[in-house]
Design an enzyme around this catalytic site. Structure first.
Site, PDB file in Angstrom:
ATOM      1  N   MET A  30       0.843  -1.200   0.000  1.00 56.16           N
ATOM      2  CA  MET A  30       0.000   0.000   0.000  1.00 56.16           C
ATOM      3  C   MET A  30       0.883   1.257   0.000  1.00 56.16           C
ATOM      4  O   MET A  30       0.416   2.348   0.311  1.00 56.16           O
ATOM      5  CB  MET A  30      -0.937   0.005   1.208  1.00 56.16           C
ATOM      6  CG  MET A  30      -1.917  -1.175   1.159  1.00 56.16           C
ATOM      7  SD  MET A  30      -3.444  -0.878   2.034  1.00 56.16           S
ATOM      8  CE  MET A  30      -2.866  -0.656   3.701  1.00 56.16           C
ATOM      9  N   HIS A  37       9.065  -3.639   3.506  1.00 55.81           N
ATOM     10  CA  HIS A  37       8.640  -3.827   2.110  1.00 55.81           C
ATOM     11  C   HIS A  37       9.845  -4.176   1.227  1.00 55.81           C
ATOM     12  O   HIS A  37       9.762  -5.037   0.355  1.00 55.81           O
ATOM     13  CB  HIS A  37       8.015  -2.542   1.559  1.00 55.81           C
ATOM     14  CG  HIS A  37       6.789  -2.070   2.272  1.00 55.81           C
ATOM     15  ND1 HIS A  37       6.772  -0.937   3.055  1.00 55.81           N
ATOM     16  CD2 HIS A  37       5.530  -2.562   2.306  1.00 55.81           C
ATOM     17  CE1 HIS A  37       5.557  -0.747   3.528  1.00 55.81           C
ATOM     18  NE2 HIS A  37       4.778  -1.714   3.104  1.00 55.81           N
ATOM     19  N   VAL A 176      10.541  -7.562   9.666  1.00 58.63           N
ATOM     20  CA  VAL A 176      11.703  -6.663   9.767  1.00 58.63           C
ATOM     21  C   VAL A 176      11.407  -5.633  10.859  1.00 58.63           C
ATOM     22  O   VAL A 176      10.314  -5.053  10.893  1.00 58.63           O
ATOM     23  CB  VAL A 176      11.991  -5.963   8.421  1.00 58.63           C
ATOM     24  CG1 VAL A 176      13.135  -4.969   8.560  1.00 58.63           C
ATOM     25  CG2 VAL A 176      12.317  -7.011   7.356  1.00 58.63           C
TER      26      VAL A 176
HETATM   27  P1  AMP Z   1       1.378  -2.926   3.497  1.00 59.28           P
HETATM   28  O1  AMP Z   1       1.948  -1.877   2.600  1.00 59.28           O
HETATM   29  O2  AMP Z   1       1.348  -2.543   4.923  1.00 59.28           O
HETATM   30  O3  AMP Z   1       0.070  -3.482   2.979  1.00 59.28           O
HETATM   31  O4  AMP Z   1       2.397  -4.133   3.435  1.00 59.28           O
HETATM   32  C1  AMP Z   1       2.779  -4.706   2.214  1.00 59.28           C
HETATM   33  C2  AMP Z   1       3.524  -5.987   2.490  1.00 59.28           C
HETATM   34  O5  AMP Z   1       4.685  -5.690   3.272  1.00 59.28           O
HETATM   35  C3  AMP Z   1       2.700  -6.997   3.284  1.00 59.28           C
HETATM   36  O6  AMP Z   1       2.959  -8.300   2.799  1.00 59.28           O
HETATM   37  C4  AMP Z   1       3.232  -6.821   4.686  1.00 59.28           C
HETATM   38  O7  AMP Z   1       3.099  -7.968   5.492  1.00 59.28           O
HETATM   39  C5  AMP Z   1       4.706  -6.527   4.405  1.00 59.28           C
HETATM   40  N1  AMP Z   1       5.326  -5.865   5.549  1.00 59.28           N
HETATM   41  C6  AMP Z   1       4.907  -4.726   6.163  1.00 59.28           C
HETATM   42  N2  AMP Z   1       5.680  -4.451   7.227  1.00 59.28           N
HETATM   43  C7  AMP Z   1       6.614  -5.447   7.288  1.00 59.28           C
HETATM   44  C8  AMP Z   1       7.687  -5.749   8.175  1.00 59.28           C
HETATM   45  N3  AMP Z   1       7.997  -4.974   9.217  1.00 59.28           N
HETATM   46  N4  AMP Z   1       8.418  -6.858   7.941  1.00 59.28           N
HETATM   47  C9  AMP Z   1       8.128  -7.673   6.893  1.00 59.28           C
HETATM   48  N5  AMP Z   1       7.119  -7.445   6.029  1.00 59.28           N
HETATM   49  C10 AMP Z   1       6.369  -6.345   6.213  1.00 59.28           C
END
Ligand code: AMP
Length: 287
Positions: A30, A37, A176
């Protein structure tokens, strides 16, 4: 790096790649990117011939009272970060192309969506499954990479792919963290300095529960009570849930845990909702 906005253009691009026999890796996001990410994108870079990252703030996974309007965005910054990490194509569709007037089709993944975040966000995973299914139909990936920061989400997507016979390999990557342990999240941006400090209570609770678990504690009440106690010492923290769940079907565990259990925490720090989801009994990655 190409930026593709139109769904038809993305499909045509991916169809050509498939004809050429290229492996397409997709990382859905997003936006408002951080190192979490980027870790997924680096993995995609290794595994795919062509790495597609999507940036789309999906309205159907937010309830009306949630933070859709204020969700942080900075596409220019995201674009630079993606270029740096070697993304080939950014898929950046518009909300009214993804959900045009008259839109009425949703994907519901039943049981695995119900516990944890599904209890307070009853339509959240329906929105997630729907948009991921749509992204798969637009990008036609061979593999898609998700973070275990949103552990339940990974399980919902794995179940959807299995149940709907989607030919996409799902890869779940480790959480992470910031150097002090806070799980990285775009929503950390909302925290003021006091809240940022208070947010560490989640990680402190995780460390203490992990230590208890490693020293042989298996009573669920003893483990969750300890976590709750640590978080409650923070005035700014309000617990939504602290639970141990089955790491595959996400059912709530009762009594005692055996070898592996998902430790799922959701808390408000001030107005900001944070989650953390390590698995007890696994290599604790960087937890
Ligand atoms: P989002 O933009 O929040 O929808 O996240 C996009 C992708 O990044 C999703 O698969 C999340 O699980 C992953 N993601 C977000 N934060 C982390 C993190 N701290 N460690 C690993 N993956 C993450």
């Amino acid at each position: 790096m190409e930026i593709i906005e139109r769904i038809k253009d993305m499909q045509a691009y991916s169809q050509d790649l498939r004809v050429e026999g290229k492996v397409i890796a997709l990382v859905p996001t997003m936006g408002y990117l951080h190192e979490g990410h980027l870790s997924l994108m680096r993995e995609g870079r290794k595994r795919g011939d062509v790495l597609v990252a999507s940036v789309f703030i999906n309205p159907t996974q937010f309830s009306p009272n949630e933070d859709l309007d204020k969700y942080p965005r900075n596409f220019e910054r995201d674009r630079d970060m993606m270029e740096e990490v070697g993304v080939d194509v950014v898929f950046h569709p518009r909300a009214n192309d993804v959900y045009p007037e008259g839109y009425q089709t949703f994907v519901t993944v039943d049981d695995v969506s119900k516990n944890l975040c599904g209890l307070t966000r009853p339509t959240h995973f329906r929105g997630v499954a729907t948009v991921v299914a749509k992204l798969f139909n637009c990008v036609l990936p061979h593999i898609a990479i998700f973070g275990r920061k949103d552990y339940q989400q990974v399980k919902v997507i794995e179940r959807m792919v299995r149940d709907l016979n989607m030919d996409v390999g799902i890869i779940g990557m480790p959480i992470v963290r910031e150097p002090d342990g806070l799980a990285m999240s775009s929503r950390n941006e909302y925290l003021n300095p006091k809240e940022r400090k208070a947010a560490l209570s989640l990680y402190k609770a995780i460390l203490i529960v992990r230590e208890l678990f490693e020293n042989g504690e298996r009573r669920i009440g003893a483990l969750t009570d300890r976590a709750i106690g640590v978080i409650m010492t923070e005035d700014l923290a309000r617990i939504e849930y602290v639970k141990l769940a089955h790491p595959e079907n996400i059912d709530e565990l009762v009594g005692v845990v055996w070898d592996r259990a998902l430790l799922a925490l959701a808390d408000y720090i001030g107005e900001t909702r944070l989650i953390d989801t390590p698995v007890l009994g696994e290599e604790f990655e960087n937890c």
